[in-house]
Design a protein around this motif. Sequence first.
Motif, mmCIF file in Angstrom:
data_model
loop_
_atom_site.group_PDB
_atom_site.id
_atom_site.type_symbol
_atom_site.label_atom_id
_atom_site.label_comp_id
_atom_site.label_asym_id
_atom_site.label_seq_id
_atom_site.Cartn_x
_atom_site.Cartn_y
_atom_site.Cartn_z
ATOM 1 N N ALA A 273 -14.949 43.530 -38.367
ATOM 2 C CA ALA A 273 -15.148 42.520 -37.171
ATOM 3 C C ALA A 273 -16.291 41.597 -37.552
ATOM 4 C CB ALA A 273 -15.604 43.330 -35.986
ATOM 5 N N ILE A 274 -16.319 40.349 -36.986
ATOM 6 C CA ILE A 274 -17.203 39.301 -37.326
ATOM 7 C C ILE A 274 -18.010 39.041 -36.149
ATOM 8 C CG2 ILE A 274 -17.421 36.895 -37.972
ATOM 9 C CD1 ILE A 274 -14.687 36.746 -38.830
ATOM 10 N N PRO A 275 -19.284 39.258 -36.299
ATOM 11 C CA PRO A 275 -20.512 39.083 -35.301
ATOM 12 C C PRO A 275 -20.200 37.560 -34.900
ATOM 13 C CG PRO A 275 -21.373 39.794 -37.359
ATOM 14 C CD PRO A 275 -20.142 39.546 -37.687
ATOM 15 N N GLU A 276 -20.427 37.623 -33.270
ATOM 16 C CA GLU A 276 -20.238 36.227 -32.863
ATOM 17 C C GLU A 276 -21.345 35.318 -33.288
ATOM 18 O OE1 GLU A 276 -21.282 35.921 -28.463
ATOM 19 O OE2 GLU A 276 -22.545 37.440 -28.459
ATOM 20 N N GLY A 277 -22.413 35.653 -33.701
ATOM 21 C CA GLY A 277 -23.495 34.604 -34.101
ATOM 22 C C GLY A 277 -23.307 34.141 -35.715
ATOM 23 N N ALA A 278 -22.294 34.712 -36.215
ATOM 24 C CA ALA A 278 -22.146 34.487 -37.954
ATOM 25 C C ALA A 278 -21.524 33.019 -37.803
ATOM 26 C CB ALA A 278 -21.018 35.206 -38.329
ATOM 27 N N LEU A 284 -15.641 32.149 -43.129
ATOM 28 C CA LEU A 284 -14.839 31.734 -44.004
ATOM 29 C C LEU A 284 -14.971 32.438 -45.187
ATOM 30 C CD1 LEU A 284 -14.412 28.057 -43.290
ATOM 31 C CD2 LEU A 284 -12.497 29.559 -42.822
ATOM 32 N N ASP A 285 -16.266 32.336 -45.936
ATOM 33 C CA ASP A 285 -16.542 32.952 -47.254
ATOM 34 C C ASP A 285 -16.544 34.619 -47.171
ATOM 35 O OD1 ASP A 285 -16.823 30.350 -47.944
ATOM 36 O OD2 ASP A 285 -19.037 30.669 -47.909
ATOM 37 N N GLU A 286 -17.055 35.232 -46.298
ATOM 38 C CA GLU A 286 -17.287 36.592 -46.260
ATOM 39 C C GLU A 286 -16.343 37.446 -45.679
ATOM 40 O OE1 GLU A 286 -21.158 37.715 -44.984
ATOM 41 O OE2 GLU A 286 -22.049 35.904 -46.208
ATOM 42 N N TYR A 291 -10.925 39.025 -47.083
ATOM 43 C CA TYR A 291 -9.770 40.025 -46.874
ATOM 44 C C TYR A 291 -8.432 39.508 -46.733
ATOM 45 C CZ TYR A 291 -14.093 42.845 -45.858
ATOM 46 O OH TYR A 291 -15.202 43.492 -45.921
ATOM 47 N N ARG A 292 -8.519 38.165 -46.725
ATOM 48 C CA ARG A 292 -7.294 37.379 -46.539
ATOM 49 C C ARG A 292 -6.338 37.532 -45.080
ATOM 50 N NH1 ARG A 292 -7.615 33.458 -50.383
ATOM 51 N NH2 ARG A 292 -8.237 34.252 -52.239
ATOM 52 N N SER A 293 -7.113 38.037 -44.149
ATOM 53 C CA SER A 293 -6.569 38.276 -42.895
ATOM 54 C C SER A 293 -6.344 36.869 -42.083
ATOM 55 C CB SER A 293 -7.318 39.305 -41.940
ATOM 56 O OG SER A 293 -6.879 39.413 -40.966
ATOM 57 N N PRO A 294 -5.346 36.742 -41.225
ATOM 58 C CA PRO A 294 -5.323 35.537 -40.485
ATOM 59 C C PRO A 294 -6.317 35.378 -39.283
ATOM 60 C CG PRO A 294 -3.377 36.920 -40.119
ATOM 61 C CD PRO A 294 -4.133 37.407 -41.229
ATOM 62 N N TRP A 295 -6.714 36.521 -38.855
ATOM 63 C CA TRP A 295 -7.718 36.543 -37.695
ATOM 64 C C TRP A 295 -8.371 37.800 -37.769
ATOM 65 C CZ3 TRP A 295 -7.083 41.099 -35.186
ATOM 66 C CH2 TRP A 295 -5.743 41.730 -35.148
ATOM 67 N N PHE A 296 -9.598 37.858 -37.097
ATOM 68 C CA PHE A 296 -10.349 38.984 -37.144
ATOM 69 C C PHE A 296 -10.821 39.112 -35.549
ATOM 70 C CE2 PHE A 296 -10.736 38.028 -41.587
ATOM 71 C CZ PHE A 296 -10.893 39.319 -42.120
ATOM 72 N N PRO A 297 -11.207 40.431 -35.211
ATOM 73 C CA PRO A 297 -11.911 40.519 -34.133
ATOM 74 C C PRO A 297 -13.303 40.230 -33.879
ATOM 75 C CG PRO A 297 -11.652 42.748 -35.183
ATOM 76 C CD PRO A 297 -10.583 41.510 -35.892
#
Length: 395
Positions: A273-278, A284-286, A291-297
């Motif tokens: 999951a990606i933090p909303e503050g990232a 994009l980079d991390e 992970y090559r996923s089209p989306w993340f929670p």
Amino acid sequence: MAGGGVTLFRIRGIRIAVDYSWFVVLFLIIFWLSSSYRDALNLPNGSTEPYLLAVASATLFFASILLHELGHAFVARRHGIGVSGITLWMFGGFARLEKDSDTPGTEFKIAIAGPLVTAAIVLVCFGAFLLMAGSGQLSHAALTQSSTRVSGAALVVGWLGGINLFVLVFNLVPAFPLDGGRVARAIAWWRTGSRNSGTRFAATLGEWFGLFLIAAGLGYFLAYRGDFISGVWLAFVGFILRGAAKAAIAQTDVTSRIEGISVADVMDRDPVAIPEGASIEQALDEYFLRYRSPWFPVVDTAQRFIGLVDRGAADNVPAVERTSSVVSDVLARDSGSLTIMEDEPLESVLGNEALRRLGALIATDADGHIRGVLTIDAIGKALRPVAPGSADTNL
């Protein structure tokens, strides 16, 4: 079909659309009613009043069908089930729910809501007719008989009450997928404790009722060859109902394989999951490149799920702004349609629209914290060991 057709408007975010077949039925109703109204009111052939009354009647009839479906939709929403849209078509209308009911009580409430709305419309129409013309002509107006002696407005109200009474009685037949069949499924589900058993029971009734309508339609056609449309139409309705019931029975053969399995049993327990503050650059980079996923929670500071961010939204941010823009600026916030509880039965998510569209659902606990991700592939693996043709079934 629900996603096609012509969009009319939206009510509280619910898309209201009409399928193209609806226009054919609208024309047929207006054509039939204009002739019936002309005879009932004893008007000359050149009069425009029958056509105006017929248009008003057809419009009010489909408005009553829409209210019926909104009854289902609003109760579903009250129980946390999203509604993506309502479509009017040649056989009435249907509301597309984003997921199935999780308890027989919820199923019962959603199923009975539409008939209750229709019952209220019937009472209002008949009550209004009694005030306008008295009780003596009610049956004549409801059936648009030529002996009716009422005003055009009263005739419309009487017919509207009569046609909605027919819709109410027909819908309450305990045959899936009619509302009465869904009520029967809810009761059988409650009595047996099994959704599959309830569906199979109600769908079997639906199969037999569809077969009855086919036989009745063909019999009517043979007995009254002058009324070709009514016989064929009745048989066609029976054919559609029987097909839907057979499909529901076939689905129970699939869902029975995963009965007793919960979402937690097959979900991925280590989702990224990606933090909303990232920042967008960090996302994009991390995440996307790694992970090559089209989306993340996306999670908030308390690690609660708040929505999804996809690669396209991140890529659309200009390169010069990616260090200053954060994920919360571009995420698609969740309204509740993307999440499921980790303890839900796996079979309850098979009809989930977001699952079909996204290919996955976010499993959370009662506080909204992400517990895992349920994918279509995971469901497929749950089904695979007992699918026909597997090693187990060939022993």
